[in-house]
Write a protein that holds these residues in place. Structure first.
Motif, PDB file in Angstrom:
ATOM      1  N   LEU A 168       0.853  -1.192   0.000  1.00 60.60           N
ATOM      2  CA  LEU A 168       0.000   0.000   0.000  1.00 60.60           C
ATOM      3  C   LEU A 168       0.883   1.234   0.000  1.00 60.60           C
ATOM      4  O   LEU A 168       1.949   1.245   0.621  1.00 60.60           O
ATOM      5  N   GLU A 169       0.421   2.295  -0.667  1.00 61.31           N
ATOM      6  CA  GLU A 169       1.182   3.548  -0.669  1.00 61.31           C
ATOM      7  C   GLU A 169       0.247   4.738  -0.790  1.00 61.31           C
ATOM      8  O   GLU A 169      -0.717   4.726  -1.565  1.00 61.31           O
ATOM      9  N   MET A 170       0.532   5.766  -0.005  1.00 66.44           N
ATOM     10  CA  MET A 170      -0.232   7.014  -0.085  1.00 66.44           C
ATOM     11  C   MET A 170      -0.102   7.602  -1.484  1.00 66.44           C
ATOM     12  O   MET A 170       0.992   7.690  -2.035  1.00 66.44           O
ATOM     13  N   ASP A 171      -1.229   7.992  -2.054  1.00 68.51           N
ATOM     14  CA  ASP A 171      -1.214   8.623  -3.376  1.00 68.51           C
ATOM     15  C   ASP A 171      -0.728  10.072  -3.270  1.00 68.51           C
ATOM     16  O   ASP A 171      -1.080  10.789  -2.332  1.00 68.51           O
ATOM     17  N   ALA A 212      -6.457   5.582  -5.379  1.00 66.17           N
ATOM     18  CA  ALA A 212      -7.297   4.670  -4.596  1.00 66.17           C
ATOM     19  C   ALA A 212      -7.672   3.428  -5.405  1.00 66.17           C
ATOM     20  O   ALA A 212      -8.808   2.952  -5.342  1.00 66.17           O
ATOM     21  N   ARG A 213      -6.705   2.896  -6.148  1.00 71.20           N
ATOM     22  CA  ARG A 213      -6.950   1.719  -6.972  1.00 71.20           C
ATOM     23  C   ARG A 213      -6.248   0.489  -6.403  1.00 71.20           C
ATOM     24  O   ARG A 213      -5.292   0.603  -5.635  1.00 71.20           O
ATOM     25  N   LEU A 214      -6.709  -0.678  -6.840  1.00 67.09           N
ATOM     26  CA  LEU A 214      -6.093  -1.950  -6.483  1.00 67.09           C
ATOM     27  C   LEU A 214      -5.723  -2.691  -7.754  1.00 67.09           C
ATOM     28  O   LEU A 214      -6.550  -2.862  -8.647  1.00 67.09           O
ATOM     29  N   GLU A 215      -4.461  -3.116  -7.827  1.00 70.00           N
ATOM     30  CA  GLU A 215      -3.994  -3.976  -8.913  1.00 70.00           C
ATOM     31  C   GLU A 215      -3.591  -5.325  -8.328  1.00 70.00           C
ATOM     32  O   GLU A 215      -3.005  -5.385  -7.237  1.00 70.00           O
ATOM     33  N   SER A 260      -3.278   3.703  -2.741  1.00 75.55           N
ATOM     34  CA  SER A 260      -3.376   2.674  -3.773  1.00 75.55           C
ATOM     35  C   SER A 260      -2.705   1.402  -3.270  1.00 75.55           C
ATOM     36  O   SER A 260      -1.829   1.445  -2.397  1.00 75.55           O
ATOM     37  N   MET A 261      -3.127   0.254  -3.839  1.00 71.74           N
ATOM     38  CA  MET A 261      -2.668  -1.036  -3.338  1.00 71.74           C
ATOM     39  C   MET A 261      -2.282  -1.975  -4.475  1.00 71.74           C
ATOM     40  O   MET A 261      -2.828  -1.889  -5.578  1.00 71.74           O
ATOM     41  N   GLY A 262      -1.356  -2.870  -4.159  1.00 70.38           N
ATOM     42  CA  GLY A 262      -0.974  -3.939  -5.067  1.00 70.38           C
ATOM     43  C   GLY A 262      -1.016  -5.253  -4.319  1.00 70.38           C
ATOM     44  O   GLY A 262      -0.393  -5.389  -3.264  1.00 70.38           O
ATOM     45  N   LEU A 263      -1.744  -6.215  -4.849  1.00 72.49           N
ATOM     46  CA  LEU A 263      -1.907  -7.515  -4.206  1.00 72.49           C
ATOM     47  C   LEU A 263      -1.295  -8.594  -5.087  1.00 72.49           C
ATOM     48  O   LEU A 263      -1.685  -8.744  -6.248  1.00 72.49           O
ATOM     49  N   ALA A 264      -0.344  -9.325  -4.533  1.00 76.86           N
ATOM     50  CA  ALA A 264       0.292 -10.433  -5.252  1.00 76.86           C
ATOM     51  C   ALA A 264       0.097 -11.722  -4.464  1.00 76.86           C
ATOM     52  O   ALA A 264       0.113 -11.704  -3.231  1.00 76.86           O
ATOM     53  N   THR A 265      -0.082 -12.830  -5.182  1.00 77.16           N
ATOM     54  CA  THR A 265      -0.274 -14.126  -4.525  1.00 77.16           C
ATOM     55  C   THR A 265       0.580 -15.186  -5.193  1.00 77.16           C
ATOM     56  O   THR A 265       0.844 -15.111  -6.401  1.00 77.16           O
ATOM     57  N   ALA A 322      10.340 -12.305  -5.517  1.00 82.72           N
ATOM     58  CA  ALA A 322       9.596 -11.823  -6.680  1.00 82.72           C
ATOM     59  C   ALA A 322       8.193 -11.385  -6.293  1.00 82.72           C
ATOM     60  O   ALA A 322       7.640 -10.439  -6.874  1.00 82.72           O
ATOM     61  N   ILE A 323       7.598 -12.045  -5.305  1.00 85.08           N
ATOM     62  CA  ILE A 323       6.233 -11.672  -4.915  1.00 85.08           C
ATOM     63  C   ILE A 323       6.212 -10.300  -4.246  1.00 85.08           C
ATOM     64  O   ILE A 323       5.282  -9.518  -4.450  1.00 85.08           O
ATOM     65  N   LEU A 324       7.243  -9.980  -3.459  1.00 86.82           N
ATOM     66  CA  LEU A 324       7.328  -8.645  -2.872  1.00 86.82           C
ATOM     67  C   LEU A 324       7.463  -7.586  -3.961  1.00 86.82           C
ATOM     68  O   LEU A 324       6.775  -6.560  -3.945  1.00 86.82           O
ATOM     69  N   ASN A 325       8.361  -7.851  -4.909  1.00 87.06           N
ATOM     70  CA  ASN A 325       8.558  -6.906  -5.998  1.00 87.06           C
ATOM     71  C   ASN A 325       7.297  -6.759  -6.838  1.00 87.06           C
ATOM     72  O   ASN A 325       6.957  -5.652  -7.275  1.00 87.06           O
ATOM     73  N   ALA A 326       6.590  -7.875  -7.042  1.00 86.71           N
ATOM     74  CA  ALA A 326       5.369  -7.836  -7.845  1.00 86.71           C
ATOM     75  C   ALA A 326       4.302  -6.977  -7.166  1.00 86.71           C
ATOM     76  O   ALA A 326       3.596  -6.204  -7.829  1.00 86.71           O
ATOM     77  N   ALA A 327       4.167  -7.102  -5.850  1.00 91.12           N
ATOM     78  CA  ALA A 327       3.179  -6.312  -5.124  1.00 91.12           C
ATOM     79  C   ALA A 327       3.503  -4.822  -5.208  1.00 91.12           C
ATOM     80  O   ALA A 327       2.610  -3.989  -5.427  1.00 91.12           O
ATOM     81  N   VAL A 328       4.777  -4.467  -5.047  1.00 91.11           N
ATOM     82  CA  VAL A 328       5.187  -3.063  -5.112  1.00 91.11           C
ATOM     83  C   VAL A 328       4.977  -2.505  -6.524  1.00 91.11           C
ATOM     84  O   VAL A 328       4.492  -1.378  -6.693  1.00 91.11           O
TER      85      VAL A 328
END
Length: 212
Positions: free
Chosen positions: A73-76, A194-197, A161-166, A176-182
């Motif tokens: 997650l990161e402040m826009d 305020a989006r989610l990828e 905004s957020m990035g979700l990796a699984t 790689a999963i940490l990098n993918a989420a970022v």
């Protein structure tokens, strides 16, 4: 979705709003899971805390043959917000975001970890991706309800905004999963606020084994 409420008269929120209007008072003592991560951070660097949580989460998920999710997650518009309000107000707001996130964490072992200047990372072993997405929705609702003013945003308030990796962990930890989420957060912010990828890395291990 559960209704998320935050009392606008709570001491921390009152202080933040006062800071936004006329200068900050001293922060109120921290509490909750977010506080655990922050207090632990006094002895360890944030990057080390994230690495430790990631390695532990990977080992846990791999040992039980379950999935691992990472939510970044990161402040826009952090740079513009900082320029408009100053360091003290920004730190108050980031603390408020940390506590809002921490309140939504469903398990005692889940921790909100600071990442970079205005970001956070959640390492979530044994959390199905649909549950992780629901968690992201609850966090977004909590942040909207917080209503931290931001005149530099067309939303009129602080957004995240957020990035979700699984992934299905196997073998040695793979960052790689940490990098993918970022990177997913970066993609979300390029598309707006305020989006989610989401990124699904499940199956990567099988492909690597077949290629070996």
């Amino acid at each position: 979705m559960n209704k998320v409420t935050i009392n606008g008269n709570d001491g921390l929120w009152a202080r933040i709003r006062a800071a936004l209007n006329r200068g900050a008072d001293s922060p109120e003592p921290a509490y909750g899971q977010a506080a655990i991560a922050r207090n632990a951070g006094k002895k360890s660097r944030p990057a080390q805390l994230i690495d430790d949580a990631f390695r532990h989460g990977w080992a846990d998920a791999a040992g039980r043959h379950v999935s691992l999710c990472v939510l970044a997650l990161e402040m826009d518009g952090h740079a513009d917000y900082f320029a408009a309000y100053g360091r003290e107000v920004v730190e108050h707001s980031i603390e408020a975001l940390e506590q809002a996130i921490g309140r939504q964490l469903p398990r005692p072992t889940d921790r909100c970890l600071r990442h970079g200047r205005a970001g956070f990372v959640l390492v979530l072993p044994d959390m199905p991706v649909l549950m992780a997405r629901e968690l992201a929705s609850r966090i977004a609702a909590a942040i909207r309800q917080a209503g931290l003013p931001n005149r530099e945003s067309h939303a009129g308030q602080v957004t995240v905004s957020m990035g979700l990796a699984t992934i299905n962990p196997q073998g040695a930890p793979d960052r790689a999963i940490l990098n993918a989420a970022v990177q997913a957060v970066r993609k979300a912010q390029r598309r707006g606020i305020a989006r989610l990828e989401m990124v699904d890395l499940r199956g990567n291990e099988d492909r690597r084994r077949r290629a070996a």
